[in-house]
Design an enzyme around this catalytic site. Structure first.
Site, PDB file in Angstrom:
ATOM      1  CG  ASP A   1      46.378 -42.742  55.468  1.00 28.68           C
ATOM      2  OD1 ASP A   1      46.395 -41.816  56.308  1.00 28.68           O
ATOM      3  OD2 ASP A   1      47.391 -43.390  55.140  1.00 28.68           O
TER       4      ASP A   1
ATOM      5  CD  GLU B   1      48.625 -45.738  56.774  1.00 27.45           C
ATOM      6  OE1 GLU B   1      49.532 -44.882  56.852  1.00 27.45           O
ATOM      7  OE2 GLU B   1      47.540 -45.647  57.396  1.00 27.45           O
TER       8      GLU B   1
ATOM      9  CE  LYS C   1      52.601 -45.114  55.847  1.00 24.13           C
ATOM     10  NZ  LYS C   1      52.989 -43.891  56.580  1.00 24.13           N
TER      11      LYS C   1
END
Length: 276
Positions: free
Chosen positions: A74, A105, A107
């Protein structure tokens, strides 16, 4: 008359400015896929705004000189001074492993799950896919003086989220998930925008007596012993995360090792002259 300023007020203003930047263009998006992209883009734009220009920030796949690739990452923070080439193909950036400083990452919720595993484990597997790639190192000239090849620099890894669901005052489950990630999967730090940033303290030292750079690097991660997770105050989440990231980049890593360009040209059976 005093010329002093209130640093806490300056930091509070910076935190509010960072929150506003992070929330730009994503608050009204309802489509789940688009929302995920918007969240990633918001973090990328935020990091691009505040990090020095020597660092580039993109969504990318990391590659090595053998053609191996990481998972899609990401956020990759990579060198913008000494990394001579970045491949772009079909909308993807392919970044040489030697140029990578940090990977994250992204989220929405750190307490949620993805693909049948916790978001912490999901992030850890992404980080591992980058750290296990082959990296080269070679000599370089600095301030007119030839320098011998340096060891492999650390690649810091973490997770960036908007929130933490569940009991806000209880971090035991989150800490347990972080502690369970070991070796190349171990996390260094992260940020939960509306809850606080955190870093993971480990007991370990790099063994500089090991002359094999790959072995030294791998042993460093394999010998990591979890100590504790330290959380910031909620109102300082982005500021403390940014300061921790900057400390890792400038004081923990410095400059990435010089890339051995010949190892990449070997794939097309070409040679470059090493002496001028």
């Amino acid at each position: 008359m005093s010329n002093k300023i209130q640093l806490n007020e300056l930091f509070s203003g910076l935190q509010n400015q960072m929150i506003a930047q992070l929330n730009t263009n994503r608050s009204n998006i309802t489509h789940q896929g688009s929302k995920g992209d918007a969240l990633e883009n918001a973090w990328i734009e935020w990091l691009q705004k505040y990090l020095p220009n020597r660092y580039s920030v993109d969504k990318a796949i990391v590659i090595d000189s053998d053609g191996n690739t990481s998972h899609q990452i990401d956020i990759v923070i990579y060198d913008n001074w000494f990394t001579p080439f970045i491949f772009s193909q079909n909308g993807f950036h392919y970044i040489p492993a030697e140029g990578v400083y940090a990977v994250f990452e992204v989220k929405p919720d750190i307490s949620d799950s993805s693909d049948g595993m916790t978001n912490i484990e999901y992030a850890a597997r992404k980080i591992e896919s980058v750290r296990k790639l082959k990296r080269t190192t070679t000599s370089i000239i600095s301030v007119g003086i030839p320098q011998t090849p340096r060891g492999l620099t650390k690649i810091v890894g973490g997770i960036l989220t908007s929130t933490k669901s569940g009991t806000k005052a209880n971090n035991n489950t989150l800490i347990k998930h972080i502690q369970s990630q070991k070796g190349l999967r171990s996390l260094d730090f992260g940020c939960i925008a509306d809850y606080g940033s955190f870093y993971v303290d480990y007991k370990n030292e790099e063994d500089f007596s090991i002359v094999d750079f790959d072995k030294r690097y791998l042993q460093y991660y394999e010998n990591r012993e979890f100590s504790e997770v330290v959380f910031s105050k909620t109102e300082n989440s982005l500021v403390t995360f940014f300061m921790q990231l900057t400390r890792y980049l400038q004081q923990g890593i410095g400059t990435v090792q010089a890339i051995n360009l010949q190892t990449y040209l070997d794939s097309i059976d070409e040679d470059i002259d090493e002496v001028i």
